[in-house]
Design an enzyme around this catalytic site. Structure first.
Site, PDB file in Angstrom:
ATOM      1  N   HIS A  85      -3.980  -8.944   3.590  1.00 62.53           N
ATOM      2  CA  HIS A  85      -5.422  -8.893   3.834  1.00 62.53           C
ATOM      3  C   HIS A  85      -5.770  -9.638   5.114  1.00 62.53           C
ATOM      4  O   HIS A  85      -5.161 -10.675   5.421  1.00 62.53           O
ATOM      5  CB  HIS A  85      -6.189  -9.528   2.668  1.00 62.53           C
ATOM      6  CG  HIS A  85      -6.312  -8.638   1.473  1.00 62.53           C
ATOM      7  ND1 HIS A  85      -6.577  -9.102   0.204  1.00 62.53           N
ATOM      8  CD2 HIS A  85      -6.194  -7.291   1.345  1.00 62.53           C
ATOM      9  CE1 HIS A  85      -6.620  -8.095  -0.650  1.00 62.53           C
ATOM     10  NE2 HIS A  85      -6.396  -6.984   0.024  1.00 62.53           N
ATOM     11  N   HIS A 114      -2.685   2.476  -5.796  1.00 59.62           N
ATOM     12  CA  HIS A 114      -3.490   1.293  -5.513  1.00 59.62           C
ATOM     13  C   HIS A 114      -3.770   0.487  -6.789  1.00 59.62           C
ATOM     14  O   HIS A 114      -3.992  -0.719  -6.718  1.00 59.62           O
ATOM     15  CB  HIS A 114      -4.813   1.691  -4.842  1.00 59.62           C
ATOM     16  CG  HIS A 114      -5.196   0.771  -3.731  1.00 59.62           C
ATOM     17  ND1 HIS A 114      -4.495   0.684  -2.546  1.00 59.62           N
ATOM     18  CD2 HIS A 114      -6.194  -0.150  -3.629  1.00 59.62           C
ATOM     19  CE1 HIS A 114      -5.053  -0.216  -1.758  1.00 59.62           C
ATOM     20  NE2 HIS A 114      -6.078  -0.744  -2.397  1.00 59.62           N
ATOM     21  N   ARG A 136      -1.124  -1.949  -6.984  1.00 61.67           N
ATOM     22  CA  ARG A 136      -1.386  -3.049  -6.035  1.00 61.67           C
ATOM     23  C   ARG A 136      -2.354  -4.052  -6.669  1.00 61.67           C
ATOM     24  O   ARG A 136      -2.159  -5.267  -6.584  1.00 61.67           O
ATOM     25  CB  ARG A 136      -1.952  -2.470  -4.740  1.00 61.67           C
ATOM     26  CG  ARG A 136      -2.330  -3.501  -3.665  1.00 61.67           C
ATOM     27  CD  ARG A 136      -2.687  -2.749  -2.389  1.00 61.67           C
ATOM     28  NE  ARG A 136      -3.408  -3.545  -1.421  1.00 61.67           N
ATOM     29  CZ  ARG A 136      -2.826  -4.349  -0.523  1.00 61.67           C
ATOM     30  NH1 ARG A 136      -1.531  -4.476  -0.508  1.00 61.67           N
ATOM     31  NH2 ARG A 136      -3.562  -5.010   0.358  1.00 61.67           N
ATOM     32  N   TYR A 147     -10.293 -10.405  -6.742  1.00 63.65           N
ATOM     33  CA  TYR A 147      -9.410 -10.485  -7.908  1.00 63.65           C
ATOM     34  C   TYR A 147      -9.748 -11.659  -8.823  1.00 63.65           C
ATOM     35  O   TYR A 147      -9.372 -11.660  -9.995  1.00 63.65           O
ATOM     36  CB  TYR A 147      -7.953 -10.573  -7.461  1.00 63.65           C
ATOM     37  CG  TYR A 147      -7.495  -9.339  -6.745  1.00 63.65           C
ATOM     38  CD1 TYR A 147      -7.290  -8.140  -7.433  1.00 63.65           C
ATOM     39  CD2 TYR A 147      -7.309  -9.329  -5.374  1.00 63.65           C
ATOM     40  CE1 TYR A 147      -6.894  -6.983  -6.775  1.00 63.65           C
ATOM     41  CE2 TYR A 147      -6.919  -8.179  -4.701  1.00 63.65           C
ATOM     42  CZ  TYR A 147      -6.713  -7.016  -5.412  1.00 63.65           C
ATOM     43  OH  TYR A 147      -6.341  -5.875  -4.764  1.00 63.65           O
ATOM     44  N   ARG A 190       0.832  -1.185   0.000  1.00 68.60           N
ATOM     45  CA  ARG A 190       0.000   0.000   0.000  1.00 68.60           C
ATOM     46  C   ARG A 190       0.879   1.252   0.000  1.00 68.60           C
ATOM     47  O   ARG A 190       2.060   1.200   0.347  1.00 68.60           O
ATOM     48  CB  ARG A 190      -0.910   0.017   1.235  1.00 68.60           C
ATOM     49  CG  ARG A 190      -1.823  -1.196   1.363  1.00 68.60           C
ATOM     50  CD  ARG A 190      -2.591  -1.128   2.680  1.00 68.60           C
ATOM     51  NE  ARG A 190      -3.507  -2.258   2.842  1.00 68.60           N
ATOM     52  CZ  ARG A 190      -3.192  -3.401   3.466  1.00 68.60           C
ATOM     53  NH1 ARG A 190      -1.981  -3.558   3.992  1.00 68.60           N
ATOM     54  NH2 ARG A 190      -4.080  -4.368   3.581  1.00 68.60           N
ATOM     55  N   LYS A 201      -1.441  -2.635   8.054  1.00 72.11           N
ATOM     56  CA  LYS A 201      -2.516  -2.079   8.881  1.00 72.11           C
ATOM     57  C   LYS A 201      -2.493  -2.706  10.267  1.00 72.11           C
ATOM     58  O   LYS A 201      -2.166  -3.878  10.425  1.00 72.11           O
ATOM     59  CB  LYS A 201      -3.872  -2.335   8.218  1.00 72.11           C
ATOM     60  CG  LYS A 201      -4.126  -1.485   6.972  1.00 72.11           C
ATOM     61  CD  LYS A 201      -5.528  -1.721   6.448  1.00 72.11           C
ATOM     62  CE  LYS A 201      -5.847  -0.789   5.276  1.00 72.11           C
ATOM     63  NZ  LYS A 201      -7.214  -0.985   4.762  1.00 72.11           N
TER      64      LYS A 201
END
Length: 294
Positions: free
Chosen positions: A266, A240, A243, A275, A146, A170
Site C-alpha cells: 500500500h 482480492h 488478499r 482492515y 494482487r 503498482k
C-alpha cells in the site's frame, strides 16, 4: 492529440500499468464523446459546468458513486497534466467534488475455512492442474499479492534460500514478501512438475494453463471462484477476497499495521487501516458471545 500525450506521460513518466492506462483511456473517451455530442466542445474547452453535467448524467444512469469518483479522478489527473504543459490556463476540476462513497468493509474468509479447503485430499490430487490450482489459492492467501502481481511472477522471483518472493507491484514498485515453509515446498513441487511437462520452453511465467501458456486474469478468477464456492456462500469469491483474508488474518494475530502496509504494497497507511474495522467487528462478535453483560 492531448489524450495521447497524457497516456504517453502515464506510461513513460508515471510508469502506470497497461491495465490502468487502458482504464484512463476509456474514461477520457467517454467524457470526450459526451462533451462533443452535448456541447460541441473539445476537451481543452471544458469548464466546471460541463463536468458537473457529465456527473449528473452518469448518476441519472445509475452509475455507482465509486465509478463516478474514479472517472473524476481520471479527469483531475488529465487536466492537471494539461495545466502543467500550458495547454490550458485553468483546470475545470478545481471546484468539482466527487460524490460520497458509502464505506464497505473488506470481504474476507475465515482462516479455519481456508485451512479446511487447502487440506482437502478430495479436492486436490497429485496431477499438474490440481497442484497448480492449490498453489494459486495458497499463494494468494499466503502472500496477499494482487492478481496482476501473481500473473507477473516468474520462476526466478521465488528465492528458496531466503524463503521469499519478489513482487512487482503498482507503479513498478518492488517488494519482498516472506513465505512459509509449506508454501515454499508447494512451489518447489509445482515448478518440478512444470519442468516435467516441458512447459518452461513455452513461457517464463510462474503460473501457466493446462497447456503451458501464460495464465490470464479470467483463468485465475475462475479457479479461485470454483474452489471458494466449496467453503463460502458469499457473493464475492475473487482473488482480492484472499488478499483481504491475508491482511485480516495478520491483523487478528497481532501484526503491526505498518508491517501489513509494507506486505500489501500500500502507498499509504490509510488504505491498510480499513482492515482494523473487520477486527473490531470480530471483537464485538466475541464479546457478545462470551461476556455475561453483553
Amino acid at each position: 492529440m492531448v489524450v495521447e500525450q497524457f497516456l504517453t506521460y502515464l506510461q513513460h513518466e508515471k510508469r502506470y500499468s497497461s491495465h490502468t492506462i487502458q482504464s484512463y483511456k476509456i474514461d477520457l473517451t467517454q467524457f470526450g464523446d459526451f462533451i462533443l455530442k452535448t456541447f460541441e466542445l473539445s476537451l481543452t474547452e471544458v469548464k466546471y459546468v460541463h463536468v458537473r453535467d457529465f456527473m449528473v448524467t452518469l448518476m441519472d444512469h445509475e452509475v455507482s458513486a465509486n465509478s463516478v469518483g474514479r472517472k473524476l479522478s481520471t479527469l483531475r489527473s488529465f487536466y492537471k497534466f494539461l495545466l502543467r504543459e500550458n495547454i490550458i490556463t485553468a483546470s475545470p476540476m478545481a471546484l468539482v467534488k466527487a460524490p460520497k462513497v458509502p464505506k464497505k468493509l473488506p470481504v474476507f474468509i475465515e482462516d479455519t475455512k481456508l485451512d479446511l479447503l487447502l487440506d482437502s485430499e478430495e479436492l486436490f490430487d497429485d496431477s499438474f492442474p490440481s497442484v497448480r490450482d492449490k498453489l494459486i489459492i495458497e499463494t494468494l492467501f499466503g502472500t496477499g499479492m494482487r492478481l496482476a502481481e501473481l500473473l507477473a511472477l516468474k520462476d526466478a522471483d521465488v528465492n528458496f534460500y531466503d524463503s521469499t518472493i519478489r513482487v512487482m507491484g503498482k507503479r513498478s514498485k518492488e517488494r519482498i514478501i516472506p513465505i512459509g515453509k509449506g508454501l515454499a515446498e508447494q512451489l518447489k513441487n509445482y515448478i518440478s512438475l512444470k519442468t516435467l511437462q516441458n512447459f518452461h520452453n513455452k513461457t517464463t511465467g510462474l503460473i501457466v494453463t493446462d497447456k503451458g501458456a501464460d495464465a490470464y486474469p479470467g483463468f485465475i478468477r475462475g479457479i479461485v471462484q470454483r474452489y471458494l464456492a466449496f467453503i463460502s456462500t458469499q457473493d464475492k469469491k475473487s482473488p482480492h477476497v484472499l488478499r483481504h483474508s491475508y491482511a485480516t488474518s495478520l491483523l487478528n494475530r497481532g501484526a503491526d499495521l505498518n508491517a501489513i502496509k509494507e506486505l500489501l504494497g500500500h502507498a499509504s497507511l490509510a488504505a491498510t487501516q480499513v482492515y482494523t474495522h473487520n477486527s473490531v467487528e470480530r471483537l464485538k462478535t466475541i464479546y457478545k458471545q462470551a461476556h455475561p453483560k453483553a
